[in-house]
Design a protein around this motif. Structure first.
Motif, PDB file in Angstrom:
ATOM      1  N   GLY A  51       1.017  -1.280  -0.093  1.00  0.00           N
ATOM      2  CA  GLY A  51       0.071  -0.016   0.131  1.00  0.00           C
ATOM      3  C   GLY A  51       0.704   1.420  -0.166  1.00  0.00           C
TER       4      GLY A  51
ATOM      5  N   TRP B 190       6.808   4.800   3.219  1.00  0.00           N
ATOM      6  CA  TRP B 190       7.884   4.963   4.129  1.00  0.00           C
ATOM      7  C   TRP B 190       8.684   4.859   4.207  1.00  0.00           C
ATOM      8  CZ3 TRP B 190       2.147   5.193   6.904  1.00  0.00           C
ATOM      9  CH2 TRP B 190       1.279   5.943   5.964  1.00  0.00           C
TER      10      TRP B 190
ATOM     11  N   TRP C  60      -1.927  11.677   7.021  1.00  0.00           N
ATOM     12  CA  TRP C  60      -0.702  10.842   6.990  1.00  0.00           C
ATOM     13  C   TRP C  60       0.749  11.396   6.553  1.00  0.00           C
ATOM     14  CZ3 TRP C  60      -1.906   6.251   6.737  1.00  0.00           C
ATOM     15  CH2 TRP C  60      -3.685   6.057   6.117  1.00  0.00           C
TER      16      TRP C  60
ATOM     17  N   CYS D  68       3.423  15.245   1.106  1.00  0.00           N
ATOM     18  CA  CYS D  68       2.177  14.953   1.347  1.00  0.00           C
ATOM     19  C   CYS D  68       1.027  15.851   0.403  1.00  0.00           C
ATOM     20  CB  CYS D  68       1.398  14.385   2.231  1.00  0.00           C
ATOM     21  SG  CYS D  68      -0.945  13.928   1.809  1.00  0.00           S
TER      22      CYS D  68
ATOM     23  N   ASN E 253      -2.736  16.425  -0.708  1.00  0.00           N
ATOM     24  CA  ASN E 253      -3.453  15.583  -0.762  1.00  0.00           C
ATOM     25  C   ASN E 253      -3.214  14.906   0.812  1.00  0.00           C
ATOM     26  OD1 ASN E 253      -6.683  16.453  -0.641  1.00  0.00           O
ATOM     27  ND2 ASN E 253      -6.478  15.016  -0.934  1.00  0.00           N
TER      28      ASN E 253
ATOM     29  N   ASP F 275       3.870  11.818  -1.702  1.00  0.00           N
ATOM     30  CA  ASP F 275       3.007  10.944  -1.616  1.00  0.00           C
ATOM     31  C   ASP F 275       0.902  10.982  -2.290  1.00  0.00           C
ATOM     32  OD1 ASP F 275       0.618   9.317  -0.438  1.00  0.00           O
ATOM     33  OD2 ASP F 275       1.205   9.275   1.279  1.00  0.00           O
TER      34      ASP F 275
ATOM     35  N   SER G 272      -4.590   9.933  -2.483  1.00  0.00           N
ATOM     36  CA  SER G 272      -5.513  10.373  -2.472  1.00  0.00           C
ATOM     37  C   SER G 272      -6.195  11.589  -3.478  1.00  0.00           C
ATOM     38  CB  SER G 272      -6.642  10.571  -1.348  1.00  0.00           C
ATOM     39  OG  SER G 272      -5.379  11.594  -0.306  1.00  0.00           O
TER      40      SER G 272
ATOM     41  N   GLN H 234      -6.271   2.172  -4.356  1.00  0.00           N
ATOM     42  CA  GLN H 234      -7.653   2.713  -3.613  1.00  0.00           C
ATOM     43  C   GLN H 234      -8.258   3.926  -3.594  1.00  0.00           C
ATOM     44  OE1 GLN H 234      -5.254   1.573  -1.863  1.00  0.00           O
ATOM     45  NE2 GLN H 234      -5.822   2.276   0.124  1.00  0.00           N
ATOM     46  N   LYS H 235      -8.433   4.946  -4.407  1.00  0.00           N
ATOM     47  CA  LYS H 235      -8.757   6.213  -4.327  1.00  0.00           C
ATOM     48  C   LYS H 235      -9.401   6.530  -5.433  1.00  0.00           C
ATOM     49  CE  LYS H 235      -7.082   7.342  -0.229  1.00  0.00           C
ATOM     50  NZ  LYS H 235      -6.967   5.818   0.844  1.00  0.00           N
TER      51      LYS H 235
HETATM   52  N1  PMP Z   1      -1.068   8.634   2.050  1.00  0.00           N
HETATM   53  C1  PMP Z   1      -2.468   8.603   2.007  1.00  0.00           C
HETATM   54  C2  PMP Z   1      -2.121  10.063   1.030  1.00  0.00           C
HETATM   55  C3  PMP Z   1      -3.515   8.013   2.188  1.00  0.00           C
HETATM   56  O1  PMP Z   1      -4.588   8.153   1.968  1.00  0.00           O
HETATM   57  C4  PMP Z   1      -2.865   7.113   2.970  1.00  0.00           C
HETATM   58  C5  PMP Z   1      -4.472   5.707   3.207  1.00  0.00           C
HETATM   59  N2  PMP Z   1      -5.881   5.922   2.722  1.00  0.00           N
HETATM   60  C6  PMP Z   1      -2.394   5.726   2.676  1.00  0.00           C
HETATM   61  C7  PMP Z   1      -1.533   7.175   2.339  1.00  0.00           C
HETATM   62  C8  PMP Z   1      -2.056   4.779   3.747  1.00  0.00           C
HETATM   63  O2  PMP Z   1      -2.356   3.553   2.153  1.00  0.00           O
HETATM   64  P1  PMP Z   1      -2.822   2.147   2.914  1.00  0.00           P
HETATM   65  O3  PMP Z   1      -3.486   2.006   3.237  1.00  0.00           O
HETATM   66  O4  PMP Z   1      -3.038   2.061   0.747  1.00  0.00           O
HETATM   67  O5  PMP Z   1      -1.260   1.716   2.848  1.00  0.00           O
END
Ligand code: PMP
Length: 324
Positions: A39, A44, A66, A112, A114, A136, A139, A159-160
């Motif tokens: 993910g 990180w 995040w 990050c 967003n 990152d 989103s 997953q977004k």
């Molecule tokens: N970074 C951001 C900006 C996120 O929105 C998310 C999950 N919503 C993550 C990292 C973590 O993602 P994952 O659960 O796929 O590791």
């Protein structure tokens, strides 16, 4: 799901997915696209393991939940300099670039773009000179046009706006692909993954297939500028309503608000559960705020049609009329 990942059928799926993604984002030739199973969180660890290259310092910008999680993981590997933070402002506005304390010797600058939970979005790209910029984009990836060449490395969880969970995408400039720190697990080696065309082991074939379909869908919508116009329209509508209401509240500074994630609170928090239950009964689901933030959050990713936001605003007006 039964296709061999080494066979020509899946080879074509992977090739087309990468081709369409490059096309959508106009990825320059000196950037590699990697499909990963981790993910967004996996990066990180992978970022310091691959990009420190013997250095002991990296800059991180803190703008919400995040980016802070990335900082915590970064601290396992190096001295993290918090180049800027909006913690003192309670994560309500992005730190002004003129206040960032960047270290010219840092291995990279991480931020990050967003903040999914806090609801902040960068409408600008920081200029970090020769220090690679790492972002990152989980989103808001594919929700707007971007200039890839401003970045050293971009990563985003699927997953977004990409597809089902189980995949993340990395876009990385060639010259940053070097052997990682000793002891790095082989699957966390960006250079190895790039050389193996994301097939050091079995890639998430089904998720990549769906992602490829999503890329084609975005192209049919008119590409990223059309997607951006769609997202501007939806978020303007929702923020416009929130701002004229004294019943609901969004606390983020207007210029720094996310087009993807719109957190809001009721003036009377004791009505939260009533609001959520009533919204659910109207087919408006998934509105509960993240557990660390409370309140409500409307995540209006690419796939959310304008009619969805119209329906939410109409419901919110009616709820305000009944309970305000
Ligand atoms: N970074 C951001 C900006 C996120 O929105 C998310 C999950 N919503 C993550 C990292 C973590 O993602 P994952 O659960 O796929 O590791």
């Amino acid at each position: 799901m039964e296709l061999s990942h080494r066979g020509p059928e899946f080879g074509g799926i992977l090739h087309d997915a990468e081709h369409d993604l490059r096309d959508l984002l106009r990825v320059p030739d000196n950037y590699r696209v990697i499909f990963c199973q981790e993910g967004a969180s996996g990066h990180w660890n992978m970022i310091p393991l691959n990009l420190l290259q013997g250095k002991n310092n990296a800059d991180y910008v803190e703008t919400g939940y995040w980016s802070y999680r990335a900082i915590e993981e970064g601290r396992r590997y190096c001295n993290v300099n918090i180049a800027a933070s909006n913690r003192i402002d309670n994560f309500c506005a992005l730190p002004e670039f003129s206040d960032w304390q960047l270290n010219p010797q840092a291995a990279y600058v991480h931020y990050c773009s967003n903040e999914t939970i806090d609801g902040l979005e960068f409408n600008w790209v920081p200029d970090t000179g020769n220090v690679p910029l790492v972002v990152d984009m989980s989103s808001h990836f594919l929700s707007r046009t971007i200039e890839i060449s401003r970045f050293g490395l971009i990563y985003a969880g699927a997953q977004k706006n990409i597809g089902p969970a189980g995949l993340s995408i990395v876009i990385v400039r060639d010259d940053l692909l070097k052997p990682p720190a000793p002891g790095t697990p082989f699957l966390m080696d960006y250079q190895g993954q790039a050389h193996a065309h994301s097939m050091l082991n079995t890639p998430p074939t089904f998720t990549i297939w769906v992602a490829g379909l999503v890329f084609k869908w975005i192209k049919r919508q008119g590409g990223l500028s059309a997607m951006e116009a769609h997202n501007v329209r939806k978020s303007d509508l929702l923020y416009g309503y929130l701002d004229q209401s004294s019943f609901y509240r969004n606390r983020v500074k207007p210029g720094d608000r996310s087009r993807m994630n719109v957190p809001f609170h009721l003036k009377e928090p004791s009505l939260d559960e009533v609001f959520l239950k009533d919204a659910d009964a109207h087919g408006l689901t998934q509105l509960r705020g993240h557990r660390v933030a409370g309140g409500m959050r409307a995540s209006i990713y690419n796939a959310m049609p304008c009619e969805g936001v119209d329906a939410l605003v109409a419901f919110m007006k009616d709820f305000e009329r009944r309970h305000g």
